[in-house]
Design a protein around this motif. Sequence first.
Motif, PDB file in Angstrom:
ATOM      1  N   TYR A  60       0.828  -1.208   0.000  1.00 35.24           N
ATOM      2  CA  TYR A  60       0.000   0.000   0.000  1.00 35.24           C
ATOM      3  C   TYR A  60       0.861   1.255   0.000  1.00 35.24           C
ATOM      4  CZ  TYR A  60      -4.187  -2.815   0.785  1.00 35.24           C
ATOM      5  OH  TYR A  60      -5.222  -3.715   0.639  1.00 35.24           O
TER       6      TYR A  60
ATOM      7  N   ASP B  26       1.805   1.990  -3.555  1.00 32.88           N
ATOM      8  CA  ASP B  26       0.675   2.580  -4.276  1.00 32.88           C
ATOM      9  C   ASP B  26       0.452   4.033  -3.864  1.00 32.88           C
ATOM     10  OD1 ASP B  26       0.320   0.137  -5.465  1.00 32.88           O
ATOM     11  OD2 ASP B  26      -1.554  -0.343  -4.423  1.00 32.88           O
ATOM     12  N   THR B  27       0.544   4.308  -2.567  1.00 29.66           N
ATOM     13  CA  THR B  27       0.353   5.668  -2.068  1.00 29.66           C
ATOM     14  C   THR B  27       1.407   6.607  -2.632  1.00 29.66           C
ATOM     15  OG1 THR B  27      -0.707   4.915  -0.026  1.00 29.66           O
ATOM     16  CG2 THR B  27       0.292   7.106   0.014  1.00 29.66           C
TER      17      THR B  27
ATOM     18  N   SER C 233      -5.358   6.340   3.962  1.00 27.44           N
ATOM     19  CA  SER C 233      -5.904   4.991   3.854  1.00 27.44           C
ATOM     20  C   SER C 233      -6.255   4.465   5.236  1.00 27.44           C
ATOM     21  CB  SER C 233      -4.903   4.048   3.178  1.00 27.44           C
ATOM     22  OG  SER C 233      -3.650   4.088   3.838  1.00 27.44           O
TER      23      SER C 233
ATOM     24  N   ASP D  31      -9.979  -2.025   5.989  1.00 25.44           N
ATOM     25  CA  ASP D  31     -11.364  -2.478   5.942  1.00 25.44           C
ATOM     26  C   ASP D  31     -11.642  -3.352   7.172  1.00 25.44           C
ATOM     27  OD1 ASP D  31     -13.933  -2.935   5.079  1.00 25.44           O
ATOM     28  OD2 ASP D  31     -13.375  -3.814   3.150  1.00 25.44           O
TER      29      ASP D  31
ATOM     30  N   GLU E 242     -11.877   4.434  -2.658  1.00 25.41           N
ATOM     31  CA  GLU E 242     -11.754   3.176  -3.394  1.00 25.41           C
ATOM     32  C   GLU E 242     -11.287   2.080  -2.447  1.00 25.41           C
ATOM     33  OE1 GLU E 242      -9.153   3.665  -6.702  1.00 25.41           O
ATOM     34  OE2 GLU E 242     -10.475   5.074  -7.755  1.00 25.41           O
ATOM     35  N   THR E 243     -11.793   0.878  -2.650  1.00 28.45           N
ATOM     36  CA  THR E 243     -11.410  -0.265  -1.818  1.00 28.45           C
ATOM     37  C   THR E 243     -10.462  -1.153  -2.610  1.00 28.45           C
ATOM     38  OG1 THR E 243     -13.530  -0.175  -0.664  1.00 28.45           O
ATOM     39  CG2 THR E 243     -12.268  -2.225  -0.489  1.00 28.45           C
ATOM     40  N   HIS E 244      -9.324  -1.448  -2.023  1.00 25.57           N
ATOM     41  CA  HIS E 244      -8.286  -2.216  -2.704  1.00 25.57           C
ATOM     42  C   HIS E 244      -7.932  -3.466  -1.899  1.00 25.57           C
ATOM     43  CE1 HIS E 244      -7.199   0.947  -5.665  1.00 25.57           C
ATOM     44  NE2 HIS E 244      -7.606   1.758  -4.701  1.00 25.57           N
TER      45      HIS E 244
ATOM     46  N   LYS F 250      -5.504  -6.831  -1.554  1.00 22.63           N
ATOM     47  CA  LYS F 250      -4.179  -7.310  -1.926  1.00 22.63           C
ATOM     48  C   LYS F 250      -3.926  -8.634  -1.223  1.00 22.63           C
ATOM     49  CE  LYS F 250      -2.106  -2.754  -2.755  1.00 22.63           C
ATOM     50  NZ  LYS F 250      -1.884  -2.962  -4.204  1.00 22.63           N
TER      51      LYS F 250
ATOM     52  N   GLN G 195      -7.239  -6.023   2.931  1.00 19.40           N
ATOM     53  CA  GLN G 195      -8.105  -5.091   2.187  1.00 19.40           C
ATOM     54  C   GLN G 195      -8.179  -3.757   2.918  1.00 19.40           C
ATOM     55  OE1 GLN G 195     -11.375  -6.614  -0.185  1.00 19.40           O
ATOM     56  NE2 GLN G 195     -12.777  -5.340   1.005  1.00 19.40           N
TER      57      GLN G 195
ATOM     58  N   HIS H  37      -9.282   0.755   2.409  1.00 12.83           N
ATOM     59  CA  HIS H  37      -9.881   1.858   1.672  1.00 12.83           C
ATOM     60  C   HIS H  37      -8.841   2.935   1.447  1.00 12.83           C
ATOM     61  CE1 HIS H  37     -13.624  -0.098   2.568  1.00 12.83           C
ATOM     62  NE2 HIS H  37     -13.612   0.226   3.847  1.00 12.83           N
ATOM     63  N   VAL H  38      -8.755   3.444   0.234  1.00 14.63           N
ATOM     64  CA  VAL H  38      -7.844   4.541  -0.113  1.00 14.63           C
ATOM     65  C   VAL H  38      -8.693   5.752  -0.465  1.00 14.63           C
ATOM     66  CG1 VAL H  38      -6.021   5.323  -1.669  1.00 14.63           C
ATOM     67  CG2 VAL H  38      -6.101   2.922  -0.924  1.00 14.63           C
TER      68      VAL H  38
END
Length: 270
Positions: free
Chosen positions: A28, A31-32, A143, A146, A201-203, A205, A262, A264-265
């Motif tokens: 994460y 990605d951030t 972020s 979840d 958005e929910t991601h 991984k 999982q 949320h971003v």
Amino acid sequence: MPDHDKRFSGTIAQCYDTLMVPLIFHAYATDTATLVAALHPTTVLETAAGSGAVTRALAPKLDAHAHYIVTDLNRSMLDYAANRQPVDDRLEWRQADALALPFDPASFDVVVCQFGAMFFPDRTQGYAQARRVLKPGGRFVFSVWDRIEENDFANEVTDALATLFPDDPPRFLVRTPHGYYDVNRIRDDLTRAGFADISIETHAKTSHAASARDAATAYCHGTPLRNEIEARNASALPMATDLATKVIAARHGAGRVSGKIQAHVIVATG
């Protein structure tokens, strides 16, 4: 939130960075960093930076003339992060409370906070502070995890410890890291803080560990869950780690293990 939920002291910081960061935070953070760098900011504030996972991923992607202030409320975590970071004149390290930021209004292009908002005693206040220090049109990128049922290892460790302490099960992971997952609540808190343009958005991984023992040790030794275990029985940490190891191994097999994570971003525009 109990005070021990926020206490990353002693060996927790090092264990958090060496085991928890590669287990669930690194992917994460990458990605951030990509998301923030694509905004081409020249001034960045990071709050609740922890052991510096995002800092290490983001700093190399920023412009040569960028100014990046890295903050955390916990001095030991901030010192640990600074010691891990290569020397970089663009970086400034400041102990700071995300709910009372010591910066002028409209100072930053981006405020970034990875998996820190769950620990804010007053999230709307924290969000309002982020908005206050953002320049017009600036982005607040953060972020949160979840629900725990969507995060395999955290859920399994919690279940394991409930059998060890049936009368008073440790609930740190449910209560705090995985306690702020409702996207409607998040959106409402941001709206009350003054943000109007909000993307969530929910991601999902996949989390990997070299062994079930590593995954169990990460949670039991590298988070404030350790404080809860030792508060119930000062000598129970090895037993708790063994039990969590057995539960993870039973569900994910011997050797290298993998499990779903999982989060949320959120990107909110000031």
